[in-house]
Design a protein around this motif. Structure first.
Motif, mmCIF file in Angstrom:
data_model
loop_
_atom_site.group_PDB
_atom_site.id
_atom_site.type_symbol
_atom_site.label_atom_id
_atom_site.label_comp_id
_atom_site.label_asym_id
_atom_site.label_seq_id
_atom_site.Cartn_x
_atom_site.Cartn_y
_atom_site.Cartn_z
ATOM 1 N N VAL A 257 65.654 -96.672 -54.226
ATOM 2 C CA VAL A 257 64.612 -97.036 -53.395
ATOM 3 C C VAL A 257 64.690 -96.168 -52.212
ATOM 4 C CG1 VAL A 257 63.332 -98.645 -52.235
ATOM 5 C CG2 VAL A 257 64.304 -99.244 -54.416
ATOM 6 N N ASN A 258 65.842 -96.311 -51.476
ATOM 7 C CA ASN A 258 66.040 -95.435 -50.368
ATOM 8 C C ASN A 258 65.657 -94.073 -50.516
ATOM 9 O OD1 ASN A 258 66.470 -97.126 -47.955
ATOM 10 N ND2 ASN A 258 68.195 -97.893 -48.640
ATOM 11 N N GLN A 259 66.664 -93.571 -51.570
ATOM 12 C CA GLN A 259 66.693 -92.219 -51.753
ATOM 13 C C GLN A 259 65.183 -91.479 -52.187
ATOM 14 O OE1 GLN A 259 69.025 -91.043 -55.046
ATOM 15 N NE2 GLN A 259 68.553 -88.908 -54.884
ATOM 16 N N ASN A 260 64.584 -92.298 -53.298
ATOM 17 C CA ASN A 260 63.115 -91.712 -53.516
ATOM 18 C C ASN A 260 62.209 -92.008 -52.413
ATOM 19 O OD1 ASN A 260 64.563 -91.949 -55.939
ATOM 20 N ND2 ASN A 260 62.750 -91.858 -56.930
ATOM 21 N N VAL A 261 61.941 -93.226 -51.717
ATOM 22 C CA VAL A 261 61.051 -93.383 -50.826
ATOM 23 C C VAL A 261 61.352 -92.417 -49.408
ATOM 24 C CG1 VAL A 261 60.150 -94.868 -49.074
ATOM 25 C CG2 VAL A 261 60.679 -95.527 -51.161
ATOM 26 N N ASN A 262 62.533 -92.423 -48.961
ATOM 27 C CA ASN A 262 62.993 -91.555 -47.762
ATOM 28 C C ASN A 262 62.796 -89.840 -48.140
ATOM 29 O OD1 ASN A 262 63.878 -91.776 -45.167
ATOM 30 N ND2 ASN A 262 66.035 -91.198 -45.711
ATOM 31 N N SER A 263 62.902 -89.439 -49.352
ATOM 32 C CA SER A 263 62.725 -88.074 -49.617
ATOM 33 C C SER A 263 60.954 -87.704 -49.574
ATOM 34 C CB SER A 263 63.286 -87.744 -51.096
ATOM 35 O OG SER A 263 62.463 -88.387 -52.074
ATOM 36 N N GLU A 264 60.327 -88.861 -49.952
ATOM 37 C CA GLU A 264 58.846 -88.698 -49.893
ATOM 38 C C GLU A 264 58.212 -88.811 -48.498
ATOM 39 O OE1 GLU A 264 56.898 -87.572 -52.284
ATOM 40 O OE2 GLU A 264 58.627 -87.261 -53.448
ATOM 41 N N LEU A 265 58.741 -89.770 -47.832
ATOM 42 C CA LEU A 265 58.380 -89.950 -46.157
ATOM 43 C C LEU A 265 58.615 -88.811 -45.339
ATOM 44 C CD1 LEU A 265 59.002 -93.813 -45.767
ATOM 45 C CD2 LEU A 265 57.036 -92.900 -46.301
ATOM 46 N N MET A 266 59.937 -88.181 -45.653
ATOM 47 C CA MET A 266 60.176 -87.021 -44.855
ATOM 48 C C MET A 266 58.960 -86.030 -44.780
ATOM 49 S SD MET A 266 64.385 -86.685 -45.309
ATOM 50 C CE MET A 266 65.299 -88.001 -44.609
ATOM 51 N N LYS A 267 58.192 -86.001 -46.059
ATOM 52 C CA LYS A 267 57.381 -84.924 -46.155
ATOM 53 C C LYS A 267 56.300 -85.081 -45.153
ATOM 54 C CE LYS A 267 58.290 -84.050 -50.965
ATOM 55 N NZ LYS A 267 57.538 -84.052 -52.374
ATOM 56 N N VAL A 268 56.110 -86.296 -44.589
ATOM 57 C CA VAL A 268 55.029 -86.557 -43.502
ATOM 58 C C VAL A 268 55.628 -86.880 -42.050
ATOM 59 C CG1 VAL A 268 53.306 -87.415 -45.200
ATOM 60 C CG2 VAL A 268 54.975 -89.119 -44.100
ATOM 61 N N GLY A 269 57.135 -86.722 -42.129
ATOM 62 C CA GLY A 269 57.718 -86.876 -40.846
ATOM 63 C C GLY A 269 58.224 -88.218 -40.618
ATOM 64 N N LEU A 270 58.447 -89.108 -41.671
ATOM 65 C CA LEU A 270 58.940 -90.315 -41.396
ATOM 66 C C LEU A 270 60.478 -90.495 -42.161
ATOM 67 C CD1 LEU A 270 55.587 -92.395 -42.026
ATOM 68 C CD2 LEU A 270 56.523 -91.987 -39.949
ATOM 69 N N GLU A 271 60.995 -91.529 -41.773
ATOM 70 C CA GLU A 271 62.256 -92.008 -42.210
ATOM 71 C C GLU A 271 62.424 -93.447 -42.697
ATOM 72 O OE1 GLU A 271 65.502 -90.365 -40.054
ATOM 73 O OE2 GLU A 271 65.105 -91.707 -38.461
ATOM 74 N N VAL A 272 63.258 -93.802 -43.381
ATOM 75 C CA VAL A 272 63.368 -95.373 -43.741
ATOM 76 C C VAL A 272 64.650 -95.636 -42.919
ATOM 77 C CG1 VAL A 272 64.006 -96.962 -45.503
ATOM 78 C CG2 VAL A 272 62.475 -94.969 -46.039
ATOM 79 N N ILE A 273 64.454 -96.832 -42.018
ATOM 80 C CA ILE A 273 65.224 -97.475 -41.091
ATOM 81 C C ILE A 273 66.129 -98.386 -41.787
ATOM 82 C CG2 ILE A 273 65.825 -98.365 -38.934
ATOM 83 C CD1 ILE A 273 63.588 -97.027 -37.716
ATOM 84 N N ASN A 274 65.382 -99.395 -42.580
ATOM 85 C CA ASN A 274 65.908 -100.560 -43.270
ATOM 86 C C ASN A 274 64.903 -101.096 -44.380
ATOM 87 O OD1 ASN A 274 67.853 -102.665 -43.767
ATOM 88 N ND2 ASN A 274 66.345 -104.187 -42.606
ATOM 89 N N VAL A 275 65.633 -101.469 -45.316
ATOM 90 C CA VAL A 275 64.869 -101.981 -46.619
ATOM 91 C C VAL A 275 65.665 -103.498 -46.974
ATOM 92 C CG1 VAL A 275 64.331 -101.890 -49.003
ATOM 93 C CG2 VAL A 275 64.526 -99.860 -47.468
ATOM 94 N N ALA B 177 54.608 -83.669 -36.640
ATOM 95 C CA ALA B 177 53.504 -83.237 -35.531
ATOM 96 C C ALA B 177 52.217 -82.529 -36.461
ATOM 97 C CB ALA B 177 54.061 -82.030 -34.895
ATOM 98 N N GLU B 178 52.540 -82.153 -37.673
ATOM 99 C CA GLU B 178 51.719 -81.351 -38.497
ATOM 100 C C GLU B 178 50.596 -82.629 -39.018
ATOM 101 O OE1 GLU B 178 53.312 -78.980 -41.023
ATOM 102 O OE2 GLU B 178 54.002 -77.430 -39.691
ATOM 103 N N ARG B 179 51.118 -83.702 -39.623
ATOM 104 C CA ARG B 179 50.713 -84.490 -40.465
ATOM 105 C C ARG B 179 50.090 -85.888 -39.695
ATOM 106 N NH1 ARG B 179 53.894 -81.587 -43.540
ATOM 107 N NH2 ARG B 179 53.019 -80.643 -45.502
ATOM 108 N N LEU B 180 50.685 -86.396 -38.562
ATOM 109 C CA LEU B 180 50.722 -87.579 -37.968
ATOM 110 C C LEU B 180 50.059 -87.430 -36.494
ATOM 111 C CD1 LEU B 180 53.909 -89.394 -39.197
ATOM 112 C CD2 LEU B 180 51.595 -89.333 -40.264
ATOM 113 N N LEU B 181 50.050 -86.426 -36.090
ATOM 114 C CA LEU B 181 49.585 -86.174 -34.458
ATOM 115 C C LEU B 181 47.971 -86.735 -34.425
ATOM 116 C CD1 LEU B 181 50.699 -85.392 -31.856
ATOM 117 C CD2 LEU B 181 49.692 -83.225 -32.207
ATOM 118 N N GLY B 182 47.891 -87.574 -33.507
ATOM 119 C CA GLY B 182 46.577 -88.159 -33.433
ATOM 120 C C GLY B 182 46.211 -89.364 -34.216
ATOM 121 N N LEU B 183 46.993 -90.015 -35.330
ATOM 122 C CA LEU B 183 46.881 -90.835 -35.925
ATOM 123 C C LEU B 183 47.183 -92.131 -35.358
ATOM 124 C CD1 LEU B 183 47.823 -89.599 -39.665
ATOM 125 C CD2 LEU B 183 45.688 -89.811 -38.557
ATOM 126 N N THR B 184 46.533 -93.187 -35.569
ATOM 127 C CA THR B 184 46.788 -94.609 -35.046
ATOM 128 C C THR B 184 48.029 -95.131 -35.762
ATOM 129 O OG1 THR B 184 45.455 -95.987 -36.464
ATOM 130 C CG2 THR B 184 44.569 -95.006 -34.130
#
Length: 539
Positions: free
Chosen positions: A165-183, A119-126
């Motif tokens: 890859v899942n561990q590192n990418v997921n930890s960084e994506l969570m900072k902007v409100g995202l999560e990895v579903i599949n790689v 909500a803080e970082r992605l709200l309003g983005l396409t």
């Protein structure tokens, strides 16, 4: 009258109830329009004044009443996004660059803290903007993970690689409100061919291992077959020998019984007895002979079978030895090819490292030289700018000096002109007085210039060569006859006559400066001017 008041009271009550019902219905309808429900595939974000230190309140499912003026709402889409990552030239732990094209499926998380981050970082983005941010984060983390692993770990232990890859990418994506579903890692390649060399080496090792196992199985089969044949032949020989021995034993028993019956029939006859004994002895001898012949035949057949078995064993061992030699040759050839492939791979790696080191050195040297060149250019430009500024300053100073001198001279000339105008105005009709006054003003300078002509003469050091005759002025006056006086008098006569200059200007000088008199030169017969001072005494 009472009935009318009662009716009026009842009407008032009904009116109040109607107004209350209308107000209640209006509030209910307005609240219904302000109550927002959240679909299952979206996140409802209520922002504004939500209480506490939070900037927004996120809901997944359910609904919320949006207060007017102080609150508003928006939705975040939970639908998965597929991002193609074409990662190329990623540097691994052994400085080998690999290409790891992959596909990531990501989405906004439904956990409370991560939803707030979204909500803080992605709200309003396409969706395109969100995918761009996620792609940058994924690329950076994949390069970081690849830099900590070797080619063997990346290629062989895919599970470990995907976990990191899942561990590192997921930890960084969570900072902007995202999560990895599949790689999905589509392929792993490198430009140097190191991974292909590893695959060829593994295939060669597997083929060699399979060949060794096949040879071992063939050897065991050949040995087992030869052993079975030998046992079969031995058992057959034993059974044949036992059969022959039983047959001979039966024949011997039969003959003995027949001889006994014949001996019993010849009861009274000695010849019969003797013949019987001879027959018995002959039969015994024949029985022994037959027995020995059977045993000899049995030993010959057994020896023949054993020789055949030994020959088969030797032939089998020779074939096995030949197969072992061929197998060793093939193993040596496979090992040689594997070592050659490994050496070629190592050579390619060293060549790549060499090219990388040369590129790094070239980059550092060229960059250093460019930096030095830029420093020299900057210093030269600074020095040139300094020189230009100094020259400009000096030129400005000279220009200012000349302008000041010109302005000063202009002021002086203007002052002189003003003074001359005032002098002419003071003189009035006597215009001839103005030049006289100006010459009188300049007399100190003229006298100073005349004095300069003799100011450095040392009178006591002057020697005058003269005939000693005195001279006269030509008008009856006696002039001093001293040599020094005559010399000074002649020297003063050689200077520009001041009285002549004043006379040319139409000015009469004061008497204290002498008089202008007409004299006749005795030798030349022409008129000259002589400045005669008032007191002409010899010093």
């Amino acid at each position: 009258m009472g009935m009318m008041m009662l009716a009026a009271g009842e009407g008032l009550v009904f009116a109040v109830i109607g107004v209350a019902v209308a107000v209640f219905l209006f509030i209910a309808m307005y609240a219904a329009t302000r109550y927002k429900r959240c679909p299952s595939n979206k996140v409802l974000v209520v922002y504004g004044s939500v209480g506490g230190e939070r900037t927004a309140k996120c809901l997944h499912g359910g609904g919320a009443l949006i207060l007017p003026l102080i609150q508003d709402y928006a939705y975040l889409n939970l639908e998965p996004m597929t991002i193609e990552i074409d990662l190329t030239n990623a540097l691994s732990k052994k400085n080998i660059r690999v290409n790891v094209p992959s596909t990531f499926t990501i989405g906004i998380s439904t956990e409370a803290d991560i939803m707030n981050n979204a909500a803080e970082r992605l709200l309003g983005l396409t969706e395109i903007d969100i995918a761009t941010q996620a792609r940058d984060i994924i690329l950076g983390q994949m390069r970081l993970v690849i830099a900590t692993l070797t080619i063997e770990e990346i290629n062989q232990d895919r599970e470990k690689f995907l976990g990191l890859v899942n561990q590192n990418v997921n930890s960084e994506l969570m900072k902007v409100g995202l999560e990895v579903i599949n790689v999905n890692i589509r392929d792993i390649t490198d430009e140097s061919g190191y991974i292909d060399a590893i695959g060829r080496r593994a295939a060669a090792e597997a083929i060699n291992t399979a060949k060794v196992e096949v040879a071992e199985a063939d050897k065991g089969g050949a040995i087992g077959e030869a052993s079975a044949n030998r046992e079969k032949q031995v058992l057959v020989a034993e059974q044949v020998a036992q059969s022959n021995m039983g047959q001979k034993q039966a024949e011997r028993d039969q003959r003995i019984k027949v001889a006994s019956l014949e001996a019993d029939g010849i009861a009274g006859e000695a010849n019969a007895e003797r013949a019987k004994q001879i027959a018995v002895a002959e039969q015994n001898a024949k029985a022994v002979q037959g027995k020995k012949a059977a045993e000899s035949k049995q030993r010959i057949e057994v020896a023949t079978l054993e020789a055949s078995a030994v020959e088969g064993e030797n032939k089998s061992q020779a074939e096995i030895a030949d197969y072992k030699a061929t197998l060793e040759e093939r193993k040596a050839e496979a090992k040689r090819r594997g070592e050659v492939a490994t050496a070629n791979a190592a050579k390619d790696v060293l060549e790549a490292e060499k090219q990388q080191e040369l590129a790094r050195l070239e980059k550092e040297e060229v960059a250093q030289q460019m930096i030095e060149q830029r420093k020299i250019e900057i210093q030269a430009e600074a020095e040139a700018e300094r020189q230009r500024r100094i020259a400009k300053g000096e030129a400005d100073a000279i220009l200012a000096k000349y302008q000041a001198e010109a302005e000063g001279m202009q002021k002086v000339l203007e002052a002189k002109a003003e003074g001359y105008n005032r002098l002419i105005e003071v003189c009035g009709d006597r215009k001839d007085l103005a030049p006289s006054l100006l010459i009188i003003e300049k007399l100190p300078e003229l006298v100073a210039e005349q004095v300069k002509a003799i100011q450095n003469l040392k009178i006591d050091k002057i020697t005058v060569w003269d005939s000693g005759s005195g001279g006269g002025s030509g008008d009856g006056e006696t002039v001093p006859t001293g040599s020094t006086g005559s010399f000074l008098r002649g020297l003063m006569g050689a200077l520009p006559p001041m009285h002549e200059l004043a006379q040319q200007a139409g000015i009469d000088l004061p008497k204290v400066l002498g008089q202008v008199a007409d004299t006749k030169s005795s030798d030349a017969g022409r008129t000259t001017f002589e400045a005669v001072p008032v007191a002409d005494e010899e010093s």
